[in-house]
Design an enzyme around this catalytic site. Structure first.
Site, PDB file in Angstrom:
ATOM      1  N   HIS A 276       0.854  -1.191   0.000  1.00  0.00           N
ATOM      2  CA  HIS A 276       0.000   0.000   0.000  1.00  0.00           C
ATOM      3  C   HIS A 276       0.887   1.238   0.000  1.00  0.00           C
ATOM      4  O   HIS A 276       2.093   1.135   0.195  1.00  0.00           O
ATOM      5  CB  HIS A 276      -0.931   0.005   1.211  1.00  0.00           C
ATOM      6  CG  HIS A 276      -0.224  -0.063   2.538  1.00  0.00           C
ATOM      7  ND1 HIS A 276       0.250  -1.245   3.061  1.00  0.00           N
ATOM      8  CD2 HIS A 276       0.103   0.883   3.436  1.00  0.00           C
ATOM      9  CE1 HIS A 276       0.826  -1.002   4.231  1.00  0.00           C
ATOM     10  NE2 HIS A 276       0.767   0.286   4.487  1.00  0.00           N
ATOM     11  N   ALA A 277       0.277   2.371  -0.228  1.00  0.00           N
ATOM     12  CA  ALA A 277       1.003   3.646  -0.169  1.00  0.00           C
ATOM     13  C   ALA A 277       0.074   4.670   0.463  1.00  0.00           C
ATOM     14  O   ALA A 277      -1.058   4.354   0.812  1.00  0.00           O
ATOM     15  CB  ALA A 277       1.437   4.076  -1.572  1.00  0.00           C
TER      16      ALA A 277
END
Lengths: 147, 89
Positions: free
Chosen positions: A68-69
């Site tokens: 994820h970011a």
């Protein structure tokens, strides 16, 4: 429909994928987020950059990675993608390698996905849940595991 | 007592850690507020007694006044329980 099944939009699940590296696994999970309308390509690059910068901390449990970011303009809607791997790949994690299940996660902001992750945590707290996912050969089986 | 669960982006790993830490605290009957944050936010706030993070992140949290606890397996309530109770009791 469970929150996880809502987050996994049509086109976001790929079972038994063959990849040669963790980079390809993350790339594929990002492509599925793009294909299902939840992110743009920039988010995929951000997920990879996040791991390059901070290491394989997204491998959160044995066999399970959740790339994820940060929330950004590259996120169109909160969502998830799911890839199960035919052959496991190493992310370089000391304890939780090799990885067989990759859940891409995109969040619009810091709050709206909390119930989704709560549901996610409930599922993966069950021993053997990663193996249950791996034994699925059809998307319908995956979706019933999350209902 | 304030506990902050930390990860790179503040939306994934840290949120799962926070949820499982809250579960553990309820079981242990311990009182604490638990927040999730990214590394920069956690470094800037400096008011947590305990920081929870996965081992890769722990290095980025050095030099703060908080005790830093590494959690290997975010879903292992036994591990979280053992490490948190050791730090809090």
């Amino acid at each position: 429909m469970s929150l996880i099944n809502q987050a996994l939009a049509p086109g976001s699940i790929r079972l038994g994928a063959s990849v040669g590296s963790w980079q390809e696994a993350v790339e594929l999970s990002g492509e599925l987020l793009v294909a299902s309308g939840r992110t743009t390509k920039a988010y995929t690059d951000a997920m990879t950059a996040n791991i390059n910068e901070l290491g394989p901390y997204v491998v959160i449990a044995p066999g399970l990675a959740m790339p994820h970011a940060r929330p950004s303009e590259a996120v169109l809607d909160t969502g998830m993608s799911l890839v199960t791997l035919r052959e496991p790949v190493a992310f370089g994690h000391k304890k939780n390698d090799p990885v067989t299940v990759v859940f891409g996660l995109a969040a619009l902001d810091h709050d709206k996905h909390l119930e989704l992750l709560s549901e996610f945590a409930g599922k993966f707290s069950q021993p053997g849940f990663v193996n249950s996912l791996l034994s699925c050969h059809a998307e319908s089986e995956i979706r019933s595991l999350f209902n | 007592m304030k506990i902050v669960a930390v990860c790179g982006a503040g939306i994934g790993t840290s949120v799962l850690l926070k949820m499982n830490a809250e579960k553990v605290l309820r079981t242990l009957g311990l009182e604490a507020t638990v927040e999730a944050a990214d590394i920069e936010t956690a470094r800037a706030s400096r008011d947590a007694q305990i920081l929870l993070a996965t081992p890769e992140i722990v290095d980025k949290l050095q030099g703060l006044p908080s005790e830093v606890i590494a959690i290997d397996h975010v879903f292992d309530l036994g591990e979280i329980s053992e490490k948190l109770s050791k730090a809090m009791l």
